[in-house]
Design an enzyme around this catalytic site. Structure first.
Site, PDB file in Angstrom:
ATOM      1  N   ASP A  45     -13.790  -9.098  16.453  1.00 56.83           N
ATOM      2  CA  ASP A  45     -12.772  -9.887  15.763  1.00 56.83           C
ATOM      3  C   ASP A  45     -11.393  -9.274  15.998  1.00 56.83           C
ATOM      4  O   ASP A  45     -11.160  -8.109  15.678  1.00 56.83           O
ATOM      5  CB  ASP A  45     -13.075  -9.915  14.266  1.00 56.83           C
ATOM      6  CG  ASP A  45     -12.028 -10.687  13.472  1.00 56.83           C
ATOM      7  OD1 ASP A  45     -12.278 -11.859  13.159  1.00 56.83           O
ATOM      8  OD2 ASP A  45     -10.962 -10.107  13.171  1.00 56.83           O
ATOM      9  N   TYR A  50      -2.263  -8.748  15.976  1.00 57.57           N
ATOM     10  CA  TYR A  50      -2.684  -7.349  16.102  1.00 57.57           C
ATOM     11  C   TYR A  50      -2.120  -6.699  17.370  1.00 57.57           C
ATOM     12  O   TYR A  50      -2.081  -5.469  17.463  1.00 57.57           O
ATOM     13  CB  TYR A  50      -4.215  -7.232  16.139  1.00 57.57           C
ATOM     14  CG  TYR A  50      -4.955  -7.718  14.930  1.00 57.57           C
ATOM     15  CD1 TYR A  50      -4.291  -8.089  13.763  1.00 57.57           C
ATOM     16  CD2 TYR A  50      -6.345  -7.825  14.951  1.00 57.57           C
ATOM     17  CE1 TYR A  50      -4.989  -8.553  12.654  1.00 57.57           C
ATOM     18  CE2 TYR A  50      -7.045  -8.285  13.853  1.00 57.57           C
ATOM     19  CZ  TYR A  50      -6.364  -8.658  12.707  1.00 57.57           C
ATOM     20  OH  TYR A  50      -7.070  -9.121  11.629  1.00 57.57           O
ATOM     21  N   LYS A  75      -7.172 -15.152  16.192  1.00 58.24           N
ATOM     22  CA  LYS A  75      -6.512 -15.926  15.151  1.00 58.24           C
ATOM     23  C   LYS A  75      -5.104 -16.339  15.565  1.00 58.24           C
ATOM     24  O   LYS A  75      -4.400 -15.587  16.255  1.00 58.24           O
ATOM     25  CB  LYS A  75      -6.437 -15.110  13.841  1.00 58.24           C
ATOM     26  CG  LYS A  75      -7.760 -14.491  13.420  1.00 58.24           C
ATOM     27  CD  LYS A  75      -7.609 -13.636  12.176  1.00 58.24           C
ATOM     28  CE  LYS A  75      -8.827 -12.765  11.968  1.00 58.24           C
ATOM     29  NZ  LYS A  75      -8.848 -11.595  12.868  1.00 58.24           N
ATOM     30  N   HIS A 108      -4.658 -17.974  10.845  1.00 57.20           N
ATOM     31  CA  HIS A 108      -4.661 -16.659  10.204  1.00 57.20           C
ATOM     32  C   HIS A 108      -4.286 -16.712   8.723  1.00 57.20           C
ATOM     33  O   HIS A 108      -4.895 -16.010   7.903  1.00 57.20           O
ATOM     34  CB  HIS A 108      -3.710 -15.725  10.962  1.00 57.20           C
ATOM     35  CG  HIS A 108      -4.051 -14.284  10.825  1.00 57.20           C
ATOM     36  ND1 HIS A 108      -3.748 -13.354  11.787  1.00 57.20           N
ATOM     37  CD2 HIS A 108      -4.671 -13.582   9.840  1.00 57.20           C
ATOM     38  CE1 HIS A 108      -4.164 -12.150  11.408  1.00 57.20           C
ATOM     39  NE2 HIS A 108      -4.720 -12.268  10.222  1.00 57.20           N
TER      40      HIS A 108
END
Length: 273
Positions: A45, A50, A75, A108
């Site tokens: 994931d 990120y 996401k 998200h």
């Protein structure tokens, strides 16, 4: 070792225990994901925000594992919401991951002040219809957000990934998910360590010969949650997977249930944009 799976509302199955890479720098992500895949994880994931989708992609490519054995989630970030922007963001994520399809794509955050998640969901419905994503879902959605989305579309989210741990058990939200066939996935499943010193959890750990983290992960699994613990330490990565050789009793589960205290480690979905 076989990790159990959860059947989503469109019939596909997701490993119940996966590996998350939140807050892992891109240059460390490849090694962390490689260690996870070597340990036996098959669900990874990540998220656009990120900044480590490329690192995940490098590890997936180097693993030599067949694509059909992997379950990859990323996401859509808040700034990329909207119909056309979602399609562009999806292509960018896919390119960084080096994949030709995703197993699960999530919005998200609902970002209610932006009021664009319905447009983003229409784009995701298109991606699902085109076979570019196997399952579509959301993250951090509250019941009101989910109701509005489902009232406006035919595609029910397969997953809602939310902050969930013994300190924030989200019973009302989990009941809503169960009623509507939405799988519950927990991010921050260990509350970034904030629940590991709870007396109930440490007592169960001492009795079972497991770590507090393993007890909490086992609690998630027995509730039926999908869980994605994060670590960059190979020994901890393996330890988080070693949770299938014991079971919590009904009394254990009740004691952990009593530790719920509205403990959030992240923002509240109604205020975050």
């Amino acid at each position: 070792m076989t990790i159990p799976t959860v059947q989503l509302n469109n019939g596909i199955r997701i490993p119940q225990l996966g590996f998350g890479v939140f807050q892992v720098p891109d240059d460390q992500t490849t090694a962390a994901v490689a260690a996870a895949l070597e340990a036996g994880y098959r669900s990874i994931d990540t998220a656009a925000i990120y900044g480590n989708e490329a690192g995940v992609g490098r590890a997936l490519a180097a693993s030599g594992l067949p694509r059909e054995e992997l379950f990859v989630t990323t996401k859509l970030w808040n700034a990329d919401q909207g119909y056309d922007a979602t399609l562009r963001a999806f292509d960018a994520s896919l390119d960084k991951l080096g994949l030709d399809h995703l197993d699960l794509y999530l919005i998200h955050w609902p970002t209610p002040a932006r009021d664009l998640y319905l447009d983003s969901w229409r784009a995701i419905e298109r991606l699902a219809a085109e076979g570019r994503i196997r399952a579509a879902g959301v993250s951090n959605f509250q019941p009101a957000h989910l109701k509005r989305l489902m009232d406006s579309s035919e595609l029910v989210p397969a997953v809602n990934q939310v902050e969930l741990h013994p300190g924030l058990q989200q019973a009302e939200l989990r009941a809503f998910h169960a009623e509507h066939g939405i799988a519950t996935e927990a991010w921050s499943p260990l509350a970034q360590g904030a629940v590991l010193d709870d007396a109930a959890i440490t007592a169960i750990a001492a009795r079972t010969g497991k770590s507090p983290a393993q007890v909490v992960l086992r609690w998630h699994l027995q509730l039926g949650n999908i869980v994605i613990p994060k670590s960059v330490t190979p020994a901890r990565i393996r330890q988080n997977l070693d949770v299938f050789d014991f079971r919590l009793t009904d009394e254990d589960m009740a004691q952990i249930a009593a530790t719920d205290r509205e403990l959030r480690t992240g923002p509240h979905p109604d205020q975050f944009n």
